[in-house]
Enzyme design. Structure first.
Site, PDB file in Angstrom:
ATOM      1  N   LYS A 190      33.262  37.641  85.308  1.00 26.87           N
ATOM      2  CA  LYS A 190      33.090  36.835  84.103  1.00 26.87           C
ATOM      3  C   LYS A 190      34.408  36.636  83.367  1.00 26.87           C
ATOM      4  O   LYS A 190      34.805  35.525  83.123  1.00 26.87           O
ATOM      5  CB  LYS A 190      32.036  37.458  83.200  1.00 26.87           C
ATOM      6  CG  LYS A 190      30.634  37.114  83.690  1.00 26.87           C
ATOM      7  CD  LYS A 190      29.735  38.249  83.887  1.00 26.87           C
ATOM      8  CE  LYS A 190      28.480  37.832  84.639  1.00 26.87           C
ATOM      9  NZ  LYS A 190      27.513  38.903  84.739  1.00 26.87           N
TER      10      LYS A 190
ATOM     11  N   TRP B 174      19.952  42.250  80.610  1.00 27.07           N
ATOM     12  CA  TRP B 174      20.825  43.170  81.352  1.00 27.07           C
ATOM     13  C   TRP B 174      20.645  44.614  80.904  1.00 27.07           C
ATOM     14  O   TRP B 174      20.611  45.537  81.726  1.00 27.07           O
ATOM     15  CB  TRP B 174      22.293  42.755  81.262  1.00 27.07           C
ATOM     16  CG  TRP B 174      22.606  41.568  82.124  1.00 27.07           C
ATOM     17  CD1 TRP B 174      23.054  40.344  81.694  1.00 27.07           C
ATOM     18  CD2 TRP B 174      22.482  41.463  83.558  1.00 27.07           C
ATOM     19  NE1 TRP B 174      23.205  39.503  82.771  1.00 27.07           N
ATOM     20  CE2 TRP B 174      22.862  40.153  83.921  1.00 27.07           C
ATOM     21  CE3 TRP B 174      22.076  42.344  84.550  1.00 27.07           C
ATOM     22  CZ2 TRP B 174      22.871  39.706  85.243  1.00 27.07           C
ATOM     23  CZ3 TRP B 174      22.073  41.908  85.881  1.00 27.07           C
ATOM     24  CH2 TRP B 174      22.470  40.606  86.208  1.00 27.07           C
TER      25      TRP B 174
ATOM     26  N   ASP C 255      28.178  48.322  78.693  1.00 20.85           N
ATOM     27  CA  ASP C 255      28.282  47.315  79.755  1.00 20.85           C
ATOM     28  C   ASP C 255      28.967  46.089  79.150  1.00 20.85           C
ATOM     29  O   ASP C 255      28.341  45.285  78.468  1.00 20.85           O
ATOM     30  CB  ASP C 255      26.878  46.949  80.268  1.00 20.85           C
ATOM     31  CG  ASP C 255      26.915  45.820  81.289  1.00 20.85           C
ATOM     32  OD1 ASP C 255      28.013  45.315  81.605  1.00 20.85           O
ATOM     33  OD2 ASP C 255      25.827  45.439  81.773  1.00 20.85           O
TER      34      ASP C 255
HETATM   35  C1  PLP Z   1      26.592  39.701  85.206  1.00 15.07           C
HETATM   36  C2  PLP Z   1      26.210  40.935  84.514  1.00 15.07           C
HETATM   37  C3  PLP Z   1      25.778  42.081  85.219  1.00 15.07           C
HETATM   38  C4  PLP Z   1      25.569  42.106  86.714  1.00 15.07           C
HETATM   39  O1  PLP Z   1      26.711  42.030  87.393  1.00 15.07           O
HETATM   40  P1  PLP Z   1      26.759  42.087  89.000  1.00 15.07           P
HETATM   41  O2  PLP Z   1      28.211  42.195  89.221  1.00 15.07           O
HETATM   42  O3  PLP Z   1      26.129  40.840  89.522  1.00 15.07           O
HETATM   43  O4  PLP Z   1      26.015  43.299  89.426  1.00 15.07           O
HETATM   44  C5  PLP Z   1      25.497  43.215  84.496  1.00 15.07           C
HETATM   45  N1  PLP Z   1      25.621  43.241  83.149  1.00 15.07           N
HETATM   46  C6  PLP Z   1      26.008  42.162  82.446  1.00 15.07           C
HETATM   47  C7  PLP Z   1      26.129  42.249  80.968  1.00 15.07           C
HETATM   48  C8  PLP Z   1      26.319  40.981  83.107  1.00 15.07           C
HETATM   49  O5  PLP Z   1      26.719  39.912  82.402  1.00 15.07           O
END
Ligand code: PLP
Length: 362
Positions: A198, A102, A174
């Site tokens: 999540k 990511w 993030d």
């Molecule tokens: C799932 C995830 C993303 C992407 O998320 P989307 O909502 O599908 O764009 C980005 N960064 C991390 C750390 C993630 O776990």
């Protein structure tokens, strides 16, 4: 089939109590005779819920008053673009720490909007162990507009649990897969973002927590719905927000408060992770190659030493009500995502199954 436990990495399971409450008020919310998703986001009753959700999140994370909390569209990846568009002015560069898939994707996207300095901090040792170069050795650029990192790499199962020192350069995180899972000091960050699917609610909602002094310098080409200043000036309602996701998030925040907040859930999260890693480490049937110091408590990948048993493992796990354990396609193996909503009983059921499976296959 008895109880089902869903280990999906995202969209992930939601707390049963939240789902039941949402079900009960699905077609008649607060005696309006309508579903919450049928109401104007500008109605008093909706705005009251929306502001309460923000207040609850502020309380849960102890977010200081000089930070804005934005309820955005576009997911984590939307922020991969929004962060440089808002925080990276012409002539400046940004540092991107890469320790997994990511953070790598975030850096790649940011390169579309300015000068990006990629710093790889992931180390793979000869014995297969994976670790992270300590923060003190990162070649950070003191004039960077910001430093971006991903404290919990969802696919790789790697966590950087100490907040990096950036010598005054704003730190952007993030936190899509780790927000609200343990206590953090928000004042150490310039900006935190997280896709909701999540640890917060359903997909479609993205939380951005941003220090006010970082607003107002967006690149000219920034789309208005990605402009933090525009969002902040309009209480995240410049355009129609993802109203139902916002509502479900509000229920998750209330649920978490009733459980005793982030501190209380962090304790359970620690116990869940220990239980699973202990079973992986105590057997030569399963393995996880990540240095113990950098192991994720939310997303736990593990591999069967005999990979020819993978399909059997997944099939039999499903027969035991243990769903979505197949690892991400780029790393293979298995992955158990055990966010806040996963009860310890789910992890107990998983480790019981893993031990029985090992016995049967020996
Ligand atoms: C799932 C995830 C993303 C992407 O998320 P989307 O909502 O599908 O764009 C980005 N960064 C991390 C750390 C993630 O776990």
């Amino acid at each position: 089939m008895s109880e089902v436990f869903n280990f999906c990495a995202g969209p992930a399971m939601l707390p049963t109590a939240v789902m039941t409450k949402a079900q009960n008020e699905f077609i008649n919310w607060n005696n309006t005779g309508s579903s919450v998703m049928e109401l104007s986001h500008r109605s008093n009753i909706y705005m009251k819920m929306a502001f309460q959700a923000e207040a609850d999140l502020r309380e849960l994370m102890a977010i200081p008053d000089n930070y804005k909390v934005l309820f955005c569209h576009g997911g984590g990846r939307g922020q991969f673009s929004a962060v440089p568009l808002n925080l990276l002015p012409q002539g400046k560069s940004a540092d991107y720490i890469v320790n997994g898939s990511w953070s790598k994707a975030a850096a790649l996207e940011a390169e579309n909007f300015g000068s990006i300095n990629v710093i790889n901090v992931r180390e793979e040792h000869n014995d297969g162990e994976i670790s992270i170069i300590p923060n003190a050795k990162w070649p950070l650029n003191n004039d960077a507009a910001y430093v971006h990192y991903c404290p919990n790499e969802t696919v790789d199962g790697i966590e950087i649990n100490e907040i990096p020192e950036t010598n005054g350069v704003p730190l952007v995180a993030d936190m899509s897969s780790t927000i609200l899972s343990h206590e953090i000091d928000v004042t150490k960050f310039g900006l935190i973002y997280a896709g909701a699917q999540k640890n917060i609610g359903p997909s479609g909602l993205t939380i951005v927590i941003v220090r006010e002094d970082l607003l107002g310098n967006a690149q000219l080409a920034t789309p208005c719905i990605m402009n933090y200043q525009t969002s902040a000036d309009n209480d995240s309602m410049y355009n129609t927000p993802p109203t139902y996701a916002w509502y479900l998030a509000s229920l998750v925040f209330q649920w978490l408060k009733e459980l005793g907040g982030v501190k209380a859930i962090a304790k359970v999260n620690q116990e869940k992770a220990e239980l699973l890693y202990q079973v992986i480490d105590s057997s030569d049937f399963y393995n996880n190659p990540i240095d113990k110091q950098y192991r994720s408590k939310m997303n736990i990948p593990f591999w069967l030493n005999d990979e020819s048993l993978n399909e059997k493992f997944i099939l039999q796990a499903e027969q035991h009500g243990l769903m979505a354990l197949k690892g991400h396609r780029i790393v293979g193996g298995m992955r158990a995502s055990i966010y806040n909503a996963m009860p310890i009983e789910g992890v107990q059921a998983l480790v019981d199954f893993m031990q029985q499976f090992e016995k049967r296959m020996r």
